[in-house]
Design a protein around this motif. Structure first.
Motif, mmCIF file in Angstrom:
data_model
loop_
_atom_site.group_PDB
_atom_site.id
_atom_site.type_symbol
_atom_site.label_atom_id
_atom_site.label_comp_id
_atom_site.label_asym_id
_atom_site.label_seq_id
_atom_site.Cartn_x
_atom_site.Cartn_y
_atom_site.Cartn_z
ATOM 1 N N THR A 8 0.859 -1.186 0.000
ATOM 2 C CA THR A 8 0.000 0.000 0.000
ATOM 3 C C THR A 8 0.896 1.236 0.000
ATOM 4 O O THR A 8 1.956 1.236 0.634
ATOM 5 C CB THR A 8 -0.929 0.042 1.233
ATOM 6 O OG1 THR A 8 -0.166 0.439 2.379
ATOM 7 C CG2 THR A 8 -1.596 -1.300 1.499
ATOM 8 N N GLY A 9 0.496 2.255 -0.728
ATOM 9 C CA GLY A 9 1.342 3.449 -0.814
ATOM 10 C C GLY A 9 2.613 3.177 -1.620
ATOM 11 O O GLY A 9 3.626 3.858 -1.464
ATOM 12 N N GLY A 10 2.525 2.212 -2.510
ATOM 13 C CA GLY A 10 3.714 1.779 -3.266
ATOM 14 C C GLY A 10 4.160 2.750 -4.346
ATOM 15 O O GLY A 10 5.252 2.598 -4.906
ATOM 16 N N HIS A 82 2.540 -2.022 4.595
ATOM 17 C CA HIS A 82 1.585 -0.915 4.677
ATOM 18 C C HIS A 82 2.306 0.425 4.846
ATOM 19 O O HIS A 82 2.615 0.855 5.964
ATOM 20 C CB HIS A 82 0.630 -1.162 5.839
ATOM 21 C CG HIS A 82 -0.474 -0.157 5.928
ATOM 22 N ND1 HIS A 82 -1.234 0.226 4.839
ATOM 23 C CD2 HIS A 82 -0.942 0.575 6.978
ATOM 24 C CE1 HIS A 82 -2.119 1.135 5.220
ATOM 25 N NE2 HIS A 82 -1.954 1.373 6.499
ATOM 26 N N PHE A 83 2.540 1.082 3.702
ATOM 27 C CA PHE A 83 3.164 2.409 3.709
ATOM 28 C C PHE A 83 2.117 3.521 3.693
ATOM 29 O O PHE A 83 2.403 4.639 4.101
ATOM 30 C CB PHE A 83 4.024 2.614 2.446
ATOM 31 C CG PHE A 83 5.246 1.753 2.358
ATOM 32 C CD1 PHE A 83 6.360 2.032 3.130
ATOM 33 C CD2 PHE A 83 5.297 0.665 1.491
ATOM 34 C CE1 PHE A 83 7.506 1.254 3.045
ATOM 35 C CE2 PHE A 83 6.434 -0.120 1.400
ATOM 36 C CZ PHE A 83 7.537 0.171 2.174
ATOM 37 N N ALA A 84 0.953 3.225 3.104
ATOM 38 C CA ALA A 84 -0.016 4.298 2.835
ATOM 39 C C ALA A 84 -0.368 5.046 4.109
ATOM 40 O O ALA A 84 -0.843 4.455 5.082
ATOM 41 C CB ALA A 84 -1.279 3.710 2.204
ATOM 42 N N ARG A 101 -8.256 9.744 10.506
ATOM 43 C CA ARG A 101 -9.059 8.866 9.643
ATOM 44 C C ARG A 101 -8.173 8.105 8.657
ATOM 45 O O ARG A 101 -8.255 6.891 8.539
ATOM 46 C CB ARG A 101 -10.126 9.648 8.885
ATOM 47 C CG ARG A 101 -11.059 8.679 8.188
ATOM 48 C CD ARG A 101 -12.181 9.262 7.378
ATOM 49 N NE ARG A 101 -12.982 10.298 7.997
ATOM 50 C CZ ARG A 101 -13.975 10.090 8.857
ATOM 51 N NH1 ARG A 101 -14.277 8.885 9.244
ATOM 52 N NH2 ARG A 101 -14.664 11.102 9.334
ATOM 53 N N ASN A 102 -7.324 8.831 7.980
ATOM 54 C CA ASN A 102 -6.535 8.170 6.933
ATOM 55 C C ASN A 102 -5.573 7.135 7.517
ATOM 56 O O ASN A 102 -5.485 6.014 7.027
ATOM 57 C CB ASN A 102 -5.754 9.202 6.106
ATOM 58 C CG ASN A 102 -5.341 8.637 4.763
ATOM 59 O OD1 ASN A 102 -6.064 7.819 4.167
ATOM 60 N ND2 ASN A 102 -4.180 9.015 4.278
ATOM 61 N N ASN A 103 -4.874 7.504 8.563
ATOM 62 C CA ASN A 103 -3.812 6.622 9.054
ATOM 63 C C ASN A 103 -4.332 5.490 9.925
ATOM 64 O O ASN A 103 -3.713 4.430 9.993
ATOM 65 C CB ASN A 103 -2.758 7.428 9.809
ATOM 66 C CG ASN A 103 -2.022 8.397 8.892
ATOM 67 O OD1 ASN A 103 -2.350 8.518 7.721
ATOM 68 N ND2 ASN A 103 -1.038 9.088 9.417
#
Ligand code: NAD
Ligand code: WQD
Length: 344
Positions: A8-10, A82-84, A101-103
């Motif tokens: 994620t967040g790649g 999980h980077f995002a 919310r996002n994190n």
């Protein structure tokens, strides 16, 4: 058969470098990224470096139905990195709910889909920010977690707790939590690197953008700290070195090299370098002159922090090997490449 990993967040800074290393190590990578802080260019860059285009889907990690559909479509995902996350400390103070919310929701979604899809392990991007201002340096993983100084930092602390609570509850997954110090530099090919939106908050992008003339002058936030030259001290770690640690962490979980269900590692070099030393080093190795001035301290900055990386060195068999000089050269090469492409 190649093991398949969801990153994620790649498309982001550390995620793109890690995807290169995963693919070089023989993993098949599925990237999801909502491109909120990146562009599709990094997927092109990964393909140029490795000769393989990772699977890419523009999905928001908070969109649980889309996430579930993607995982079903790919079927045999074995691990997640999980980077995002949203990562700007200052912005998190202005927009705390966006950060919470996002994190937090995105991590919960990742954890939720793991057991039902038999996804065995998750590597989580944490930060040295969880330590706050250390009582002693270098700092190891047993040091106390200090009250967070920003909503961003708090999300990392809460994320670590969520992972630990979930595994303690008996969830059939493993996790490796990696606490990064200050990642800098770019892939030596200059095909991928760090490209923050807007005015950079972090030191290296501000340095490279000043050196190339996008920014007029770099402000050094304080030279009256209790350090040898008065500027703050950090542990600057090469992003490719950092990326390689993720491959080792993933191997470790998927091959059950440890009985521990959750492990935490600092990822740093073990060397503290001051802001002024970094600036001088950048000028020296790249033969450029940087316009900078000393200004007042930036609120919330930690005076000095550097890692005790021995646990990662011994247990993971990982060590930061790139020199600071080469790392600073790679950062400049990347900025030159952005100029060549007309991006900045
Ligand atoms: P980055 O912003 O370059 O990468 C993060 C990526 O995640 C971006 O491509 C962004 O578009 C994506 N993203 C954000 N929210 C998303 C969502 N809801 N769904 C899908 N994609 C989403 O940041 P980075 O520097 O590569 O950082 C990666 C991770 O490492 C982050 O979790 C960050 O907090 C952590 N970290 C970074 C540093 C650092 O200094 N760069 C230090 C410590 C920890
Ligand atoms: C480094 C040093 C600044 C910009 C942040 C987050 C941390 C982690 C890494 C994600 C400091 C000085 C900077 C400038 C300067 N991220 N500086 N002029 O603050 O160590 O850490 O990024 O987890 O959580 O807090 O990194 O690059 O912003 O600053 O003098 O224009 O450079 O004061 O001493 P920091 P940074």
């Amino acid at each position: 058969m190649k093991k398949k990993i969801l990153v994620t967040g790649g498309a982001g800074y550390i995620g793109s470098h890690t995807t290169v290393e995963l693919q070089n190590a023989g993993y098949e990578v599925v990237i999801i990224d909502d491109l909120s802080n990146s562009t599709i260019d990094s997927i092109d860059g990964i393909e140029k470096i490795t000769g393989v285009r990772p699977h890419f889907e523009q999905i928001d990690c908070n969109d649980l139905p889309a996430l579930k559909e993607l995982v079903k479509k790919h079927g045999d995902i074995q691990g997640i990195i999980h980077f995002a996350a949203s990562k700007a400390v200052g912005e998190s103070v202005q927009k705390p709910l966006l950060y919470y919310r996002n994190n937090i929701d995105s991590l919960i979604n990742m954890l939720e889909i793991m057991p039902e899809n038999k996804i065995k392990g998750i590597v989580f991007s944490s930060s040295c920010t969880v330590y706050g201002e250390p009582d002693n340096n270098p700092i190891d993983e047993t040091a106390p977690i200090k009250p967070a100084t920003s909503p961003y930092g708090n999300t990392k602390q809460i994320n670590e707790e969520i992972i630990q609570d979930y595994i303690r509850s008996g969830a059939p997954i493993k996790s490796i939590i990696l606490r990064y110090f200050n990642p800098i530099g770019a892939h030596p090919s200059a095909e991928i690197g760090e490209l923050p939106n807007g005015v950079p908050q972090n030191l290296i992008p501000f340095i490279t953008q000043t050196a190339i003339g996008v920014r007029e002058c770099l402000s050094v936030f304080g030279d009256d700290y209790n350090t040898p030259d008065g500027s703050c001290i950090r542990d600057f770690i090469n992003v490719v070195d950092l990326a390689k640690a993720h491959v080792i962490a993933m191997d470790r979980m998927l091959e059950d090299k440890s009985d521990e269900k959750v492990e935490i590692f600092n990822l740093g070099t073990g060397n503290g370098v001051s802001v002024l030393e970094l600036i001088n080093g950048f000028e020296r190795v790249n033969d450029v002159k940087l316009n900078y001035k000393i200004v007042a301290r930036r609120g919330g900055d930690i005076e000095k922090i550097w890692a005790e990386p021995t646990r990662a060195n011994k247990v993971l068999g990982w060590k930061a090997v790139e020199t600071l000089d080469d790392t600073l050269k790679s950062a400049w090469l990347w900025q030159l490449k952005l100029r060549e492409k007309g991006i900045m």
